[in-house]
Design a protein around this motif. Structure first.
Motif, short mmCIF file in Angstrom:
data_model
loop_
_atom_site.label_atom_id
_atom_site.label_comp_id
_atom_site.label_asym_id
_atom_site.label_seq_id
_atom_site.Cartn_x
_atom_site.Cartn_y
_atom_site.Cartn_z
N ILE A 14 0.84 -1.19 0.00
CA ILE A 14 0.00 0.00 0.00
C ILE A 14 0.88 1.24 0.00
CG2 ILE A 14 -1.95 -1.14 1.15
CD1 ILE A 14 -1.08 0.18 3.77
N SER A 15 0.26 2.39 -0.26
CA SER A 15 1.03 3.64 -0.26
C SER A 15 1.40 4.04 1.17
CB SER A 15 0.23 4.76 -0.92
OG SER A 15 -0.83 5.16 -0.06
N LEU A 16 2.42 4.87 1.27
CA LEU A 16 2.83 5.38 2.58
C LEU A 16 1.69 6.16 3.22
CD1 LEU A 16 4.95 5.87 4.76
CD2 LEU A 16 5.84 7.76 3.39
N THR A 17 1.01 6.97 2.42
CA THR A 17 -0.13 7.75 2.93
C THR A 17 -1.22 6.84 3.48
OG1 THR A 17 0.35 9.48 1.32
CG2 THR A 17 -1.82 9.54 2.35
N ALA A 18 -1.54 5.78 2.74
CA ALA A 18 -2.58 4.84 3.19
C ALA A 18 -2.15 4.15 4.48
CB ALA A 18 -2.87 3.81 2.10
N LEU A 19 -0.88 3.76 4.56
CA LEU A 19 -0.38 3.11 5.77
C LEU A 19 -0.51 4.04 6.97
CD1 LEU A 19 1.12 0.71 7.17
CD2 LEU A 19 3.21 2.02 6.74
N MET A 20 -0.08 5.29 6.78
CA MET A 20 -0.14 6.26 7.89
C MET A 20 -1.60 6.47 8.33
SD MET A 20 2.89 8.89 6.76
CE MET A 20 2.66 10.00 8.14
N GLU A 21 -2.51 6.52 7.39
CA GLU A 21 -3.93 6.65 7.74
C GLU A 21 -4.40 5.42 8.51
OE1 GLU A 21 -6.21 7.46 4.21
OE2 GLU A 21 -5.22 9.39 3.90
N ASN A 22 -4.00 4.24 8.05
CA ASN A 22 -4.39 2.99 8.74
C ASN A 22 -3.87 2.93 10.17
OD1 ASN A 22 -5.60 2.11 6.37
ND2 ASN A 22 -3.94 0.71 5.82
N LEU A 23 -2.67 3.47 10.37
CA LEU A 23 -2.05 3.42 11.70
C LEU A 23 -2.43 4.63 12.57
CD1 LEU A 23 1.55 2.21 10.75
CD2 LEU A 23 -0.34 0.84 11.68
N GLY A 24 -3.16 5.59 11.99
CA GLY A 24 -3.54 6.79 12.74
C GLY A 24 -2.38 7.73 12.98
N ILE A 25 -1.42 7.74 12.05
CA ILE A 25 -0.25 8.60 12.17
C ILE A 25 -0.46 9.84 11.33
CG2 ILE A 25 2.22 8.80 11.68
CD1 ILE A 25 2.41 5.76 12.15
N HIS A 26 -0.27 10.99 11.95
CA HIS A 26 -0.43 12.27 11.26
C HIS A 26 0.91 12.97 11.18
CE1 HIS A 26 -4.71 11.63 11.76
NE2 HIS A 26 -4.49 11.41 13.05
#
Length: 133
Positions: free
Chosen positions: A116-128
């Motif tokens: 998955i994309s880095l952006t999608a991963l960060m969204e999945n993990l709740g990282i802003h």
């Protein structure tokens, strides 16, 4: 470190009241340890390589480094920073940037593993993304 006496079993609400007794530095350290514990528990359900990356990603910036950085930034903003403190601030900034760069590398590797994309991963993990420590 402050000592909080606990002589009985605590509900989560009672535990929170005990945690409220910690000073800011101790609270930051405690929260970091809780995040690591959470990552470890989640990691038991993940493949080993992903679990290791998640542990690294969740380590964050050490509380003492954050504290020193914020203290020096306040002095800089107040225009009372000495030359020595300025050099220390530059050193801390470099150290923090290296930690953050390594975290991004670990996130990118985990995203690659999951396809998955880095952006999608960060969204999945709740990282802003943030601009500050």
């Amino acid at each position: 470190m402050s000592i909080v006496k606990v002589e009985v079993q605590l509900s989560s609400e009672e535990l929170l009241k005990a945690v409220e007794q910690l000073n800011l530095s101790e609270l930051e350290q405690f929260v970091s340890q809780v995040i690591i514990l959470q990552a470890q528990r989640k990691a038991t359900k993940l493949p080993q390589a992903e679990a290791e990356l998640l542990l690294k990603i969740n380590q964050g910036i050490p509380a003492n480094l954050q504290r020193d950085y914020k203290e020096l930034m306040t002095k800089r903003d107040d225009e009372i920073l000495t030359e020595y403190e300025y050099q220390k601030l530059l050193q801390l900034t470099d150290e923090i940037e290296k930690i953050q760069a390594q975290r991004i590398e670990n996130l990118a590797e985990l995203a690659r593993m999951r396809g998955i994309s880095l952006t999608a991963l960060m969204e999945n993990l709740g990282i802003h993304a943030t601009n500050h420590v």
